[in-house]
Design a protein around this motif. Structure first.
Motif, PDB file in Angstrom:
ATOM      1  N   ALA A 425      -2.991   3.007   7.727  1.00 36.58           N
ATOM      2  CA  ALA A 425      -1.665   3.002   6.538  1.00 36.58           C
ATOM      3  C   ALA A 425      -1.688   3.641   5.906  1.00 36.58           C
ATOM      4  O   ALA A 425      -1.449   3.803   4.992  1.00 36.58           O
ATOM      5  CB  ALA A 425      -0.905   1.519   7.547  1.00 36.58           C
ATOM      6  N   SER A 428      -2.798   6.775   4.496  1.00 37.43           N
ATOM      7  CA  SER A 428      -1.237   7.115   4.136  1.00 37.43           C
ATOM      8  C   SER A 428      -0.024   6.954   3.574  1.00 37.43           C
ATOM      9  O   SER A 428       0.810   8.021   2.817  1.00 37.43           O
ATOM     10  CB  SER A 428      -0.155   7.382   5.912  1.00 37.43           C
ATOM     11  N   GLU A 429       0.112   6.281   2.780  1.00 41.17           N
ATOM     12  CA  GLU A 429       0.841   5.808   1.888  1.00 41.17           C
ATOM     13  C   GLU A 429      -0.168   6.368   0.181  1.00 41.17           C
ATOM     14  O   GLU A 429       1.235   6.629  -0.003  1.00 41.17           O
ATOM     15  CB  GLU A 429       1.794   4.095   2.072  1.00 41.17           C
ATOM     16  N   ALA A 432       1.035  10.249   0.802  1.00 39.78           N
ATOM     17  CA  ALA A 432       2.526  10.284   0.446  1.00 39.78           C
ATOM     18  C   ALA A 432       2.591  10.031  -0.844  1.00 39.78           C
ATOM     19  O   ALA A 432       3.794  10.990  -1.509  1.00 39.78           O
ATOM     20  CB  ALA A 432       3.418   8.809   1.480  1.00 39.78           C
ATOM     21  N   SER A 433       1.818   9.647  -1.508  1.00 41.81           N
ATOM     22  CA  SER A 433       2.447   9.346  -2.879  1.00 41.81           C
ATOM     23  C   SER A 433       1.892  10.421  -4.552  1.00 41.81           C
ATOM     24  O   SER A 433       2.271  10.151  -5.454  1.00 41.81           O
ATOM     25  CB  SER A 433       1.933   7.730  -3.451  1.00 41.81           C
ATOM     26  N   VAL A 525       0.878  -1.551  -2.311  1.00 42.01           N
ATOM     27  CA  VAL A 525       0.649  -0.742  -1.303  1.00 42.01           C
ATOM     28  C   VAL A 525      -0.669  -1.511  -0.101  1.00 42.01           C
ATOM     29  O   VAL A 525      -0.066  -1.852   0.996  1.00 42.01           O
ATOM     30  CB  VAL A 525       0.052   0.787  -1.521  1.00 42.01           C
ATOM     31  N   GLY A 529      -0.133  -3.360   3.157  1.00 44.91           N
ATOM     32  CA  GLY A 529      -0.900  -2.564   5.010  1.00 44.91           C
ATOM     33  C   GLY A 529      -1.705  -4.214   5.070  1.00 44.91           C
ATOM     34  O   GLY A 529      -1.361  -4.400   6.103  1.00 44.91           O
ATOM     35  N   ARG A 582       1.720  -0.237   9.079  1.00 45.25           N
ATOM     36  CA  ARG A 582       2.169   1.515   8.062  1.00 45.25           C
ATOM     37  C   ARG A 582       3.719   0.766   7.593  1.00 45.25           C
ATOM     38  O   ARG A 582       3.834   2.084   6.614  1.00 45.25           O
ATOM     39  CB  ARG A 582       2.721   2.248   9.557  1.00 45.25           C
ATOM     40  N   ALA A 585       2.830  -1.054   4.249  1.00 40.71           N
ATOM     41  CA  ALA A 585       2.316  -0.375   3.518  1.00 40.71           C
ATOM     42  C   ALA A 585       3.460   0.757   3.082  1.00 40.71           C
ATOM     43  O   ALA A 585       4.008   0.545   1.606  1.00 40.71           O
ATOM     44  CB  ALA A 585       1.217   0.732   3.419  1.00 40.71           C
ATOM     45  N   TRP A 586       4.768   0.854   3.632  1.00 32.47           N
ATOM     46  CA  TRP A 586       5.498   1.915   3.396  1.00 32.47           C
ATOM     47  C   TRP A 586       6.585   0.909   2.407  1.00 32.47           C
ATOM     48  O   TRP A 586       7.090   1.475   1.330  1.00 32.47           O
ATOM     49  CB  TRP A 586       6.475   2.324   4.989  1.00 32.47           C
ATOM     50  N   ARG A 589       4.969   0.756  -1.101  1.00 33.26           N
ATOM     51  CA  ARG A 589       5.072   1.921  -1.884  1.00 33.26           C
ATOM     52  C   ARG A 589       6.224   2.350  -2.635  1.00 33.26           C
ATOM     53  O   ARG A 589       6.458   2.835  -3.293  1.00 33.26           O
ATOM     54  CB  ARG A 589       4.815   2.818  -0.933  1.00 33.26           C
ATOM     55  N   LYS A 590       7.845   1.257  -1.839  1.00 33.93           N
ATOM     56  CA  LYS A 590       8.654   1.854  -1.948  1.00 33.93           C
ATOM     57  C   LYS A 590       8.729   0.611  -2.963  1.00 33.93           C
ATOM     58  O   LYS A 590      10.307   0.800  -4.206  1.00 33.93           O
ATOM     59  CB  LYS A 590       9.751   1.598  -0.899  1.00 33.93           C
TER      60      LYS A 590
END
Length: 592
Positions: A425, A428-429, A432-433, A525, A529, A582, A585-586, A589-590
């Motif tokens: 997870a 993946s984040e 995405a960054s 992140v 997570g 997920r 961690a999302w 990131r946000k």
């Protein structure tokens, strides 16, 4: 006549200009130097950390294999000496010393072979696959009885027949020896990581009044405790109500392990002692009651015909007293052997970028990790079968090596349980960054050190206690079992990552070092997570256990409920940890 020789110059001679010097080569255009941006720095850091972690995994698996071999050899050497000298510490201390020496020897042996090329070996693959298949079968072989007379054999079998098969099969050999009581003990259950050997005093078997069953049930209780633990650290006594009052006997007050063994003995003595246990210490009674519920495999093994076949297997191995020990050791070595071979292949693949080597490495590591997990031998068998099919497709050109490598990454994540889900997870984040996680390490080959092994041991021990406490609070005895394993694995991973992080600081240029901003971003992140994954593991495990027990019980009865709860717990932990990791961690990131 005078003849003279003279050189006549031409009337006019063109003036030849001196050649012009060759023009100086044009200076190369200035190389634009650019410091790596945040995504590149993080990708380099993760790649180097990954390389260091795989190197430490390789060393750790080699050291563990050495420990297994050393402890087994040490027990065989020092058990007779301990009896003849009437000092039980000769056995425990001697086998521990040999185990430690073998562990250190394996560490240096790995350093000698670590840099050599890695090749796939079809014969070794087949042998390890067959071994994993045998380990996936329900255990039904009775202990091999060494030195027992006909009358003693009858007493021992009479006692073992009254115990659940999970307890019976936790012992590899039982040695009946004269004079054991001179050591201060009439029974000894000695764990050697790969197996547990029980020593029984010959005279104590005939004390009468069913004492032989109490003695054997007590020592088998130790073996049951050690069978899912880590050497002398028990799997059941380490958590829950054991080590705290009330106690069923005065001897149970000695320590947590003796408390569990005494509880095991009283639960399996007779109806009266079981009722006494329930009245005296209901919490400990509930643990033993839950442990005594058979799953589907144990239910099959508990049939009379299967038990008789198990006795036949045990007797067949008695002609060579140490053959049973060697076979148990060989079975225990499959897991570290798979992890070692896999980590070497993965290490080489990371350094060269070879997708085929990474694919083989991840699948072998996944197989070994499943074999280490409680009840994971079936998972290892499935991994080995998948590995064989995918290898054939790659060899025939029907599947690209890169695609096989991506599949193996998912298999490896599943084999590491919630830890793999959380890491996936987070990865993946980060992707995405814009972090390119496929860059690989910037170092050619990471070196592993003894410090990494110590970090793994320390983290594993701390995680085992914490995981058992959390799992026990959520899911009872089986939840504590799962929590102890995954907590130990998680602690080992954190210890390994922490050591790798410190050790990797000196192998990169300063341009790739993380800045404060990079660390803050990673903390958001990774922190999100991990927190989400921890919550998802607890929640998913609880829901999965209830759902699995309900479905299994409806389809296959009480034994199906036990097996269904086990499968549901693992599936729920995977799904819950992945989903909430997920989300966490999302969110992290946000927040960037």
């Amino acid at each position: 006549m005078q003849i003279t020789s003279a050189r006549v110059l031409p009337a006019s001679r063109p003036v030849v200009a001196a050649p012009a010097p060759a023009p100086a080569p044009a200076a190369p255009p200035p190389v634009e130097t650019r410091a790596p941006d945040r995504n590149e720095r993080i990708a380099n850091w993760i790649g180097d950390l990954q390389a260091k972690s795989v190197a430490n995994l390789r060393v750790g698996s080699a050291a563990y294999a050495g420990q297994l071999v050393g402890m087994a050899i040490g027990a065989a050497i020092f058990a007779p000496i301990a009896i003849s000298t009437a000092n039980v510490y000769v056995l425990t201390g001697g086998s521990a010393l040999v185990g430690g020496a073998a562990c250190l020897g394996a560490y240096y042996l790995d350093k000698h072979f670590a840099g050599r090329p890695v090749h796939q070996n079809a014969v070794l693959d087949t042998a390890l696959g067959v071994g994993a298949a045998f380990r996936a079968l329900p255990k039904f072989a009775y202990p091999s009885l060494v030195g027992a007379t006909g009358a003693e054999r009858e007493l021992i079998y009479n006692s073992l027949d009254r115990l659940p098969m999970a307890s019976v099969t936790s012992v590899s050999t039982m040695h009946v020896v004269p004079g054991l009581e001179n050591t201060g003990a009439i029974g000894i259950a000695h764990p050697t990581f790969s197996q547990t050997r029980v020593l029984l005093d010959r005279g104590a078997l005939f004390y009468g009044n069913d004492f032989h069953h109490e003695l054997i049930s007590h020592e088998v209780g130790h073996a049951r405790d050690f069978s899912r633990g880590f050497g002398p650290l028990g799997a059941y006594s380490v958590f829950g109500p054991f080590g705290k009052g009330p106690y069923i006997t005065e001897y149970a007050e000695t320590n947590r392990m003796e408390d569990f063994a005494e509880t095991h003995a009283h639960y399996h003595m007779n109806a009266a002692s079981r009722a006494e246990l329930a009245a005296t210490t209901p919490a400990k009674y509930r643990v033993l009651d839950e442990l005594s519920r058979p799953g589907l495999g144990e239910q099959w093994a508990d049939h009379k015909g299967v038990r008789e076949a198990g006795k036949t297997v045990g007797r067949a191995l008695e002609s060579a007293p140490y053959l049973r020990n060697a076979l148990e050791l060989a079975g225990a070595l499959i897991a570290p052997a798979q992890i070692y071979r896999g980590s070497r292949s993965l290490e080489a693949g990371l350094a060269s970028g070879d997708a085929r080597q990474k694919f083989h490495g991840k699948m072998n590591v996944a197989s070994g990790l499943f074999l280490l997990a409680p009840g994971g031998a079936v998972g290892a068998l499935a991994v080995n079968a998948t590995h064989g099919v995918l290898s054939g497709l790659v060899a025939e050109g029907k599947l690209e090596a890169a695609s096989a490598d991506r599949i193996s990454s998912g298999v490896l994540a599943v084999s590491t349980g919630p830890i793999g889900m959380v890491c996936g997870a987070i990865g993946s984040e980060l992707a995405a960054s814009g972090v390119d996680l496929s860059r690989g390490p910037t170092v050619e080959r990471a070196e592993a050190g003894a410090g990494g092994v110590l970090a793994v041991i320390g983290g594993s021990s701390a995680g085992l206690f914490l995981g058992a406490a959390i799992g026990g609070a959520v899911g009872g005895v089986y939840g504590a079992m799962a929590g102890s394993f995954w907590g130990s694995a998680g602690g080992a991973a954190l210890g390994l990552a922490g050591w790798s992080l410190m050790a990797a600081r000196g192998v990169r240029s300063s341009a790739s070092d993380l800045t404060t901003g990079d660390k803050v971003f990673l903390a958001k992140v990774v922190g999100g997570g991990v927190l989400g994954g921890a919550a998802g593991t607890v929640l998913g495990g609880s829901l999965g256990t209830a759902a699995g027990a309900a479905v299994g019980g409806a389809l296959l009865g009480p034994a199906g409920a036990v097996s269904g709860a086990f499968v549901g717990r693992f599936a729920g932990m995977l799904a819950g940890s992945l989903a909430l990791a997920r989300a966490g961690a999302w969110a992290g990131r946000k927040l960037d």
